[in-house]
Design a protein around this motif. Structure first.
Motif, PDB file in Angstrom:
ATOM      1  N   ARG A 149      49.117 -44.945   2.229  1.00  0.00           N
ATOM      2  CA  ARG A 149      48.568 -46.028   1.410  1.00  0.00           C
ATOM      3  C   ARG A 149      49.407 -47.264   1.684  1.00  0.00           C
ATOM      4  N   GLU A 150      48.866 -48.152   2.467  1.00  0.00           N
ATOM      5  CA  GLU A 150      49.513 -49.420   2.747  1.00  0.00           C
ATOM      6  C   GLU A 150      48.446 -50.499   2.663  1.00  0.00           C
ATOM      7  N   VAL A 151      48.871 -51.717   2.372  1.00  0.00           N
ATOM      8  CA  VAL A 151      47.931 -52.791   2.100  1.00  0.00           C
ATOM      9  C   VAL A 151      48.320 -54.049   2.877  1.00  0.00           C
ATOM     10  N   ALA A 152      47.305 -54.779   3.297  1.00  0.00           N
ATOM     11  CA  ALA A 152      47.484 -56.103   3.888  1.00  0.00           C
ATOM     12  C   ALA A 152      46.402 -57.007   3.296  1.00  0.00           C
ATOM     13  N   VAL A 153      46.562 -58.301   3.500  1.00  0.00           N
ATOM     14  CA  VAL A 153      45.583 -59.262   2.998  1.00  0.00           C
ATOM     15  C   VAL A 153      45.301 -60.285   4.087  1.00  0.00           C
ATOM     16  N   THR A 154      44.051 -60.719   4.164  1.00  0.00           N
ATOM     17  CA  THR A 154      43.687 -61.776   5.100  1.00  0.00           C
ATOM     18  C   THR A 154      43.816 -63.121   4.396  1.00  0.00           C
TER      19      THR A 154
END
Length: 173
Positions: A149-154
């Protein structure tokens, strides 16, 4: 990190003294209500060991559920350049896609060294066509894309994208 009703912070760093002083990283601070509520929903689902919520902001890239598909799409849509800081980038399919895009005339720059500008390379930061930045904990490696579970944002806001472009100018020098 989500504080109350916002802002939300999405970072490529760990909140440690070492990362603030000795690594190349980035933090996106956003008040975008869709991102804030999406992160809050995701945190609640994860805390309850529930599946990822179905409706999240399209700005959020969430591993393992959507990361591979979203990164593939972002790279495939690049028209002039893909610049990436990611010392762990190793996913065979995405590395092959980057090579294919390079052979099609897209300028691909991968900064995967252990040190950049005298700092430890830790961040996962992508800049596409100098119009879209991606910042977060997701690395282009199989563990991040398919298991964790890892997250990034544009980010498309011009001033923020320009700051990321400035970082790449320093790293490339």
């Amino acid at each position: 990190l989500v504080a109350d009703d916002g802002p939300a912070l999405i970072a490529s760093l760990n909140f440690t003294r070492k990362c603030f002083a000795k690594t190349i990283d980035a933090i996106v601070v956003t008040h975008d209500p869709e991102v804030v509520s999406g992160l809050r929903s995701l945190l609640t689902a994860d805390r309850g060991h529930e599946p990822m919520p179905e409706r999240l902001s399209p700005r959020l890239i969430v591993g393992p559920e959507t990361a591979r598909r979203q990164f593939t799409s972002i790279i495939a849509q690049a028209s002039s350049s893909v610049r990436l800081i990611d010392r762990k980038a190793s996913d065979p399919a995405l590395m092959s896609l980057l090579q294919t895009r390079a052979s099609q005339g897209v300028r691909v720059e991968l900064y995967d060294g252990k040190r950049l500008c005298g700092l430890r390379s830790h961040g996962k930061i992508m800049l596409v066509d100098d119009r879209l930045a991606v910042v977060g904990g997701l690395s282009l490696n199989p563990m991040s894309l398919d298991f964790r579970r890892e997250v990034a944002v544009t980010v498309t806001e011009a001033a923020a994208v320009a700051e990321v472009a400035g970082l790449f100018s320093i790293v490339a020098a």
